[in-house]
Enzyme design. Structure first.
Site, PDB file in Angstrom:
ATOM      1  N   GLU A  91       0.780  -1.228   0.000  1.00 16.30           N
ATOM      2  CA  GLU A  91       0.000   0.000   0.000  1.00 16.30           C
ATOM      3  C   GLU A  91       0.818   1.286   0.000  1.00 16.30           C
ATOM      4  O   GLU A  91       0.358   2.312  -0.516  1.00 16.30           O
ATOM      5  CB  GLU A  91      -0.933   0.000   1.231  1.00 16.30           C
ATOM      6  CG  GLU A  91      -1.987  -1.088   1.230  1.00 16.30           C
ATOM      7  CD  GLU A  91      -3.014  -0.902   0.128  1.00 16.30           C
ATOM      8  OE1 GLU A  91      -3.514   0.216  -0.045  1.00 16.30           O
ATOM      9  OE2 GLU A  91      -3.295  -1.887  -0.588  1.00 16.30           O
ATOM     10  N   SER A 493     -51.178 -25.110  39.012  1.00 11.83           N
ATOM     11  CA  SER A 493     -50.988 -25.446  40.422  1.00 11.83           C
ATOM     12  C   SER A 493     -49.577 -25.220  40.929  1.00 11.83           C
ATOM     13  O   SER A 493     -49.351 -25.252  42.146  1.00 11.83           O
ATOM     14  CB  SER A 493     -51.371 -26.911  40.661  1.00 11.83           C
ATOM     15  OG  SER A 493     -52.754 -27.094  40.451  1.00 11.83           O
TER      16      SER A 493
END
Length: 850
Positions: A91, A493
């Site tokens: 780069e 229950s």
């Protein structure tokens, strides 16, 4: 003449000088204009990039990670020189010498643009300029942006070191496959750390920044190989590698995870499940979604890696067992088109693209498969991830004869006799290996399907609230909806212990007698006539037997005596509800809650009545290791001591709030032990250590529950359809959820142990008859004898009967459980009533939850 020549040359010089001055002034003016309103570059010094948040199990194993941008931050000093040199070569080979911009590169790019008349416009940005573009500017290709880049790059070069700039670049750059930064990319493409990379692999990564999608390691393999070799040549020419290294690395083939050359790092992660997804949901709420997905959080989860698969398997087995008992084949409802079946390569590719669950491991792993051929009696299948053998893989006729096909219109076909009665060519199915129980040898492939019925399971530590296992459904990949924390269901229950707890704290005892007889209640919707599950009535009965046998009518009378406002305050205090509506039907669990809340509440029964805050997370730390959240807030008095005397451990003092009297908690726990030992859960729950719990079954068995606990672990299960409908006659909490609890807790007891429940010092034990509530002598023994805890200092009163103030009619026979003689009782209205084998209490029918 000579003067004229000098004058002419002087004019040219003056013109050139003035022209150059004007150009310089113009350039200066341009740079001054564009440099006025640029973003500040000072923020780069405090750069904190978005990074991955990771979740670890209690044993320290990485179990999941979350990120919008998959980035692993690597400080400059931890990035090998080889990686830096590869990117610099690719780069910006003058990176260490320029001042932020490269004039020669800019000039070359400008000449190319002129020659191509704008068709070939390439960048000449240095690494510093790319950092400016990525962090502070947009990515558009305009001269204005380039000027700003140069200005900012020059400023940054003065403020930051080259190594810091390179650190910013190598951590921010996008390298494809949702990988940001070199550390994440190294893991994504090679499953290696940066220090493990070879030169050709570093060059591979350095080839990607220009356009990752144009250099895909599979689709654009040749193009990427050329680019990689170019980077290697640049590294050689720049003096970073020797010629021998260049030649040997250039000869290396292009290898990657995506090409199947390395195992993916994801293979080390378990499939995402309900547990880690619930952590995501809760932490996104607590810290914000942005912080969770980008903050690089380290989360230590409470999950037990050994117990989680046991919990999943226990629930899955029960759901599949119920589903198979219905004998209905639904399959996946997915198929492949005929053209996808033309070759093995095409059907494998098409199958891989289908969204079907791949996270099920029940007895053996389940695989997606496609029906390739249907014969006279069997069907040939192709299985994802399994190579075809010489004879092919077949589903025989015997494997389909349990089911009837569910047609498109919802009707059922005839019971299958051959594979073709259920399967069609192109149909996508799930299969697993059927193996021998004796030696694990392969028998055949067998069809499977994700059950339509669903459920959830949660287990946690009773003292800390740490969730050690959680399963929110049959398969996370089939349905991400977490039924443990998100599904609001009627607990039935299983809510009754909170009614009994409010009564015990209000002066009642386990031996208190409550009339079990018909009730009729006027409501805006009409007359409500609740009933017991057995459709029978048992007369005066002690509280203990009422909870052991899950008596609805006793519970309603008890709630009426205590007051639904008191019951509601208990339910809210324990976190079962935020606001319980004060109607008697809610005493039977008709108001919806979550399994997570119910299990958390039961933990407070098990630990003696102290507040438990349930948690999936022990600790959360930020990217710097600072603790943001810690669940355990107990006080350790000796942890700061440099050394303790031999044999002494640090004193950890609990500072938890007490939500229930310890005597009440023990009384309730003892009564719920009876549920397991001789009550509604006795057939399915049978551990080697003391166990307590409560079943729950709603009207028409639309939801079935069981929540139970030992002295250190509490666990709960519910099963029901997502769109509630009856599970059928005979479905019950004890029968369906009891086995899930039993399978899990059998293994939990092996790991965590168990023992007697802690008895409060304020308990005074008296033996009573559990059927009649009568006091017995200290020497009494037998199946009907139970030693009850009564509060010390309180003289227990026997023989008082409570009926809740409900009127009772005549001519309805009672069921006699223990053969006691008929006797007179006084109701709350002052009237006399006869209960026992010959008593009658009206002719009412009833309904409700049980």
């Amino acid at each position: 003449m000579f003067r004229f020549i000098l004058s002419f040359l002087g004019g040219i010089f003056t013109t050139l000088t003035m022209g150059l001055a004007m150009v310089a002034l113009s350039i200066g003016a341009v740079f001054w204009i564009y440099g006025r309103d640029l973003p500040s570059h000072e923020s780069l010094a405090q750069y904190t990039p978005p990074t991955i948040s990771r979740i670890y199990s209690g044993q320290g194993r990485l179990i999941d990670e979350f990120a919008k941008e998959r980035r692993l931050f690597a400080p400059a000093e931890s990035i090998p020189d080889l990686v830096k040199e590869a990117f610099i070569s690719a780069e910006d080979k003058n990176f260490y010498t320029h001042e932020g911009y490269d004039l020669r590169g800019i000039a070359a790019a400008a000449i190319d643009a002129v020659k191509s008349r704008g068709r070939d416009v390439r960048g000449a940005s240095t690494i510093t300029q790319q950092v400016m573009k990525n962090f502070l500017l947009s990515g558009d290709r305009r001269a204005e942006r380039k000027i700003k880049e140069i200005i900012l790059a020059a400023r940054v070069e003065e403020a930051l070191s080259k190594e810091k700039i390179l650190e910013l670049y190598l951590n921010e750059i996008f390298l494809g496959q949702n990988s940001y930064g070199v550390a994440a990319a190294s893991q994504t493409y090679f499953n290696k750390t940066l220090n493990e990379l070879a030169p050709h692999e570093a060059a591979f990564l350095a080839s990607l920044p220009k356009a990752p999608s144009d250099y895909h390691p599979v689709r654009r393999k040749e193009r990427l190989l050329d680019r990689r070799n170019f980077v290697l040549r640049e590294m050689f020419e720049n003096g970073y590698i020797s010629e021998a290294t260049y030649q040997s690395e250039r000869a290396q083939p292009l290898r990657s995870v995506q090409n199947g050359d390395f195992e993916s790092f994801k293979a080390e992660l378990p499939p995402r499940d309900y547990f880690t997804d619930e952590i995501r949901r809760q932490l996104s709420r607590d810290f914000g979604e942005g912080e969770f997905f980008t903050g690089g959080l380290t989360v230590r989860a409470t999950i037990d890696n050994e117990m989680q698969p046991i919990a999943a398997n226990a629930l899955q087995r029960q759901l599949e067992q119920y589903d198979r008992s219905l004998g209905i084949w639904r399959g996946t409802r997915k198929s492949l088109p005929p053209e996808a079946l033309e070759s093995e390569e095409s059907w494998r590719a098409a199958l891989a693209d289908l969204r079907v669950p791949r996270d099920i491991d029940l007895e053996n792993p389940w695989y997606p498969a496609v029906v390739l051929e249907v014969g006279n009696s069997d069907a040939r299948i192709g299985i994802e991830g399994v190579e075809n053998d010489a004879d092919g893989h077949w589903i025989p006729a015997e494997d389909v004869q349990w089911a009837r096909p569910l047609r498109e219109d919802g009707s059922l076909g005839e019971k299958a006799r051959v594979a073709g009665d259920l399967l069609e060519v192109g149909e996508v199915v799930l299969v697993r290996r059927m193996t021998s129980d004796e030696d694990g040898s392969f028998i055949r492939w067998t069809l499977r399907q994700v059950p339509e019925v669903q459920g959830a399971f949660v287990a946690m530590d009773v003292d800390t609230g740490r969730v050690i296992a959680m399963q929110g459904g049959f398969s996370y990949q089939s349905s991400v909806f977490n039924r443990a924390t998100q599904a609001k269901r009627q607990p039935g229950s299983s809510f009754k212990p909170f009614v009994f707890a409010s009564a015990l704290d209000s002066g009642y005892s386990p031996a208190t007698i409550v009339v079990d007889a018909p009730i009729e209640i006027n409501t805006p919707q009409g007359v409500w006539r609740p009933q017991n599950a057995s459709n029978k009535y048992y007369g005066p009965t002690p509280l203990r037997t009422g909870i052991e046998r899950s008596r609805n009518l006793m519970t309603i009378r008890l709630a009426q005596e205590v007051g639904m406002d008191v019951v509601g305050s208990y339910a809210e205090r324990f976190g079962v509800y935020d606001d319980l509506a004060p109607v008697l039907a809610n005493s039977l669990g008709s108001q919806e809650t979550t399994l997570y809340q119910m299990v958390s509440a039961y933990a407070m029964f098990a630990n003696g009545g102290e507040r438990v805050e349930p948690t999936l997370v022990d600790r959360v730390q930020d990217r710097y290791g600072r603790t943001l959240y810690q669940h355990d807030q107990r006080i350790c008095h000796d942890c700061q001591t440099v050394s303790l005397a031999p044999g002494l451990a640090p004193r950890v003092i609990s500072n938890r709030e007490r939500v229930m009297d310890p005597v009440t908690a023990y009384q309730l726990t003892s009564m719920m032990q009876g549920v397991v030992e001789r009550g509604t859960a006795s057939r399915t729950v049978n551990l080697d250590v003391p166990t307590a719990g409560k079943t729950g079954t709603t009207n028409d068995a639309k939801d079935v529950w069981f929540v139970g606990f030992t002295n250190n672990v509490v666990a709960g299960c519910y099963i029901g359809y997502d769109q509630p409908r009856s599970l059928g006659r005979g479905a019950s909490g004890g029968g369906m959820c009891g086995p899930v609890f039993q399978r899990f807790m059998t293994e939990a007891v092996k790991k965590y142990g168990g023992g007697d429940f802690k008895v409060p010092e304020a308990c005074n034990f008296i033996k009573i008859d559990r059927y009649t509530g009568a006091r017995l002598s200290d020497e009494a023994s037998g199946a009907n004898v139970v030693s009850e805890c009564f509060r010390a200092g309180e003289e227990p009163i026997f023989g008082i009967t409570f009926d809740g103030g409900f009127a009772m009619g005549a001519d309805l026979p009672l069921y006699e459980e223990v053969g006691e003689a008929a006797r007179q009782v006084t109701t709350s209205t002052g009237k006399k009533a006869t209960v026992g084998p010959k008593a009658t209490f009206g002719t009412l029918s009833s309904g409700g939850l049980y």
